[in-house]
Each structure stands twice: as C-alpha cells, then as structure tokens.
Design an enzyme around this catalytic site. Structure first.
Site: not given
Ligand code: SF4
Ligand code: SF4
Length: 361
Positions: A147, A211, A257, A261
C-alpha cells in the site's frame, strides 16, 4: 539491485504459488517493469490536483510508473493479493454494512481497518515469501512494498493478472471482488510475466452512482479530495464544510463503492486471524468512541492502522459524525458530550465540534 538470476521455469513458479498460499495470499502474479502506457494517466491525475494534499504522490513523479527507477536493478515485480474480509464475516455482510450506515449513531470503520494493521501483516509475509524464494534460487535483490504511495499498485495488479482496474479505481477480481490488499516484491530476477486480467465492469456504473461525495468524477478517475477515505485518513486539516454532511457516520475510511459492486458477492474471507474484528471497531456507538480519552485511543489502536491518523484526526472525524447524528435527530446526550469536550479541544477539533453542535435540530 543487480540482475543475478533467470527463473527456471514452471515448477519453481508452482512452488512459489504454493508458498504464497501457505502464507495466506490467495493469488500472486508477475508484471514487467515497462508501465509507460500508464504514465499519461498518472500525469493527468496529478495535473488535475486530484491527489489533494498527498504531496508524496507528486513527489515521486514518474518514478511511480518506473519500477526500475524507483528501485534500480528491478527486472520484475511479483504482485500478491491478500483477502481481508474478516473470517467471521456473515454471509449477508453487505446488508449488515448497509444497515450500519443507516444508523446515524453507530460508528462505521472501513472493513479493512477493523483488525491488525495490514501493512505489518503484508510486509512480513512478503518478506517471508522472498526468503523462501532466496533459499531456493540463492540470494537476490528485492524490496517489499505494501500500500505504498510510490508504486502504481493497481496498474501492476492488472498487468500481472491479479485483477482489473474497476471504475472506482481499485483492483477487482472475478473470484474475489475487491476486498483485498495488494503487495509487491520488486525483484532483480527475470520472471515470466503473467497474463493481464481482462476487465469485467461492462456497462455497470454502480460505484459511481453510490459514492456519497461523487468523488468518482468519471469512470476510472477519482478526485481524492472528495473521497471520504482520503478525507478521514490521509487529509490532515479541516474536512471541507460542504462535504461534512456527506461523510455521515463514517469515521475511518469508506466502503460504499465496494459494497455496491456486484463482484463483491465473490469477496473471499481472510484465512488469517490478523483481520478478525477488534472490539470497538464494529458495532460501537459514536458516543462510546467519543468517550475514549487519548490513552484509551492509544491502547485500543495498538497494532491497528487506525493509530496512524492520530488522536486529533480521530476526534475530528468523530465530531463530524456526531454532528451528522445530531442533524438526524440525536438528542441531548450528544450535545452534552460535545460541549464538555469543546473547551479543552485543540483548534482543529474545536472547530469541528462547533460545526457539529450547529447541526442540532
Ligand atoms: S463492476 Fe460496477 S461497481 Fe464494480 S467497479 Fe465496475 S463499475 Fe464499479
Ligand atoms: S471510498 Fe469510494 S464511495 Fe467512498 S467516498 Fe471514496 S470513492 Fe466514494
């Protein structure tokens, strides 16, 4: 580092994968060091200022896309994936996380940070992997990254088949979703590169829509200055006032986010006890954490990544979340707790407390 060895075929690769699995890694891969096609994207991201106050991102410049410039002698990069979903995560963990966010008085810590500091876990295991390889092929030059800002981790992960870069900019894997850490071993061994991971986002835009702060400004483009992970962890100063209501009850990081998914229904649980959830980091109320004093914060966060943000940012984040709880109808107990802390707080936290109190209905 200097190049000393050639990799002698599939059997050693198979052996390396077995060692990696024994060490808890679910996947390893190999990338070459020519990342030149990623350089324009990196430059555009930095030029847009999307890295915010993470000056170290800009400080390394194009070295980030040039492993051999960062660590001279590097010929290959071994990438590794370490799943972090806690061993005890329930089958309906996504729904549980969604319910946490809907309870304004509950403190929400990002899933990856609820156990032991992953930097330590990853680093020591990658080092052990390097030692096992050295015992087989003889000493070789290497350096471990986990990281780490100077490294284009997701780019290396995609090129080495660990996962594609999702529209949220994190690495994503069909068999493992995105709930994993990435680590890298820069080596002076010439290894055969793995097949890159094909992308499978398709027409999905769920992460962009979900988001809370609209930080994913376009597919594959994150404005870190709006991202709650950046704001609650990396960012040292005041959280921008206009974003505070959107932070909700997230006090360390954000998983939105990822939880939306569709690929995360395949997220894998860790095989390691290191990522078991520590008391206080799941299910605690904001007020319970607010009542910790600094020695208790230090004690509770020993060996945890959360300690890295320090007492001041911890209190800043809690104050914002408590303000949002007040806006959602929390009562006199929260007001009293904030007022009691106001006079002894340092200026940064005091300003966030004042903002929080102003949110009371
Ligand atoms: S599959 Fe959909 S939710 Fe997952 S990273 Fe790709 S665009 Fe984003
Ligand atoms: S972690 Fe993902 S959903 Fe959360 S603020 Fe950052 S980009 Fe948006």
């Amino acid at each position: 580092m200097r190049q000393q060895h050639r990799f002698d075929g599939q059997s050693l690769w198979q052996q390396l994968r077995e060692w990696a699995h024994e060490l808890g890694f679910s996947q390893i891969g190999v990338a070459g060091v020519d990342l030149s096609t990623a350089e324009p994207g990196l430059v555009a991201w930095l030029d847009a200022g999307f890295h915010g106050s993470m000056a170290y991102m800009a400080a390394h410049g194009l070295k980030r896309a040039r492993p051999a410039a960062l660590v001279p002698g590097t010929v290959s990069v071994i990438t590794a994936r370490l799943d972090y979903l806690p061993r005890e995560a329930a089958p309906d963990w996504v729904e549980r996380e969604t319910r946490r966010l809907a309870d304004p008085q509950q403190a929400v810590v990002s899933l990856y940070a609820r156990g032991r500091d992953y930097h330590k876990v990853l680093r020591s295991r990658l080092q052990r992997l390097a030692e096992r390889l050295a015992a087989e092929v003889g000493p070789f030059g290497h350096r471990v990254f986990t990281d780490s800002a100077p490294v284009l981790e997701v780019e290396l992960a995609a090129r080495s088949g660990i996962g594609w870069r999702g529209k949220h900019t994190l690495a994503l894997q069909r068999e493992g979703g995105s709930m994993f850490f990435l680590g890298e071993l820069f080596v002076d061994l010439e290894l055969p590169a793995s097949e890159p991971a094909p992308a499978h986002c398709g027409s999905c835009t769920a992460c962009i829509t979900a988001c809370p702060t609209q930080a994913i400004v376009a597919p594959y483009r994150l404005d870190a200055r709006r991202c709650i992970s950046y704001l609650t962890i990396e960012h040292h100063g005041a959280i921008p006032v206009e974003l505070r209501p959107l932070v909700g009850n997230r006090i360390y990081g954000c998983d939105d986010c990822q939880t939306v998914c569709p690929w995360n229904k395949y997220a894998q649980r860790s095989t390691l006890a290191d990522f078991d959830v520590r008391e206080g980091f799941a299910g605690a109320t904001l007020l319970a954490l607010w009542h910790w004093d600094e020695p208790e914060f230090m004690r509770r966060t020993e060996g945890s990544a959360i300690r890295r943000i320090g007492w001041q940012r911890w209190r800043r984040n809690l104050a914002v979340a408590l303000g949002n709880a007040l806006a959602a109808g929390a009562g006199a107990e929260v007001v009293r707790a904030l007022r009691e802390a106001r006079d002894t707080a340092d200026p940064l936290v005091a300003e966030h407390i004042a903002w929080a109190l102003a949110q009371a209905q």
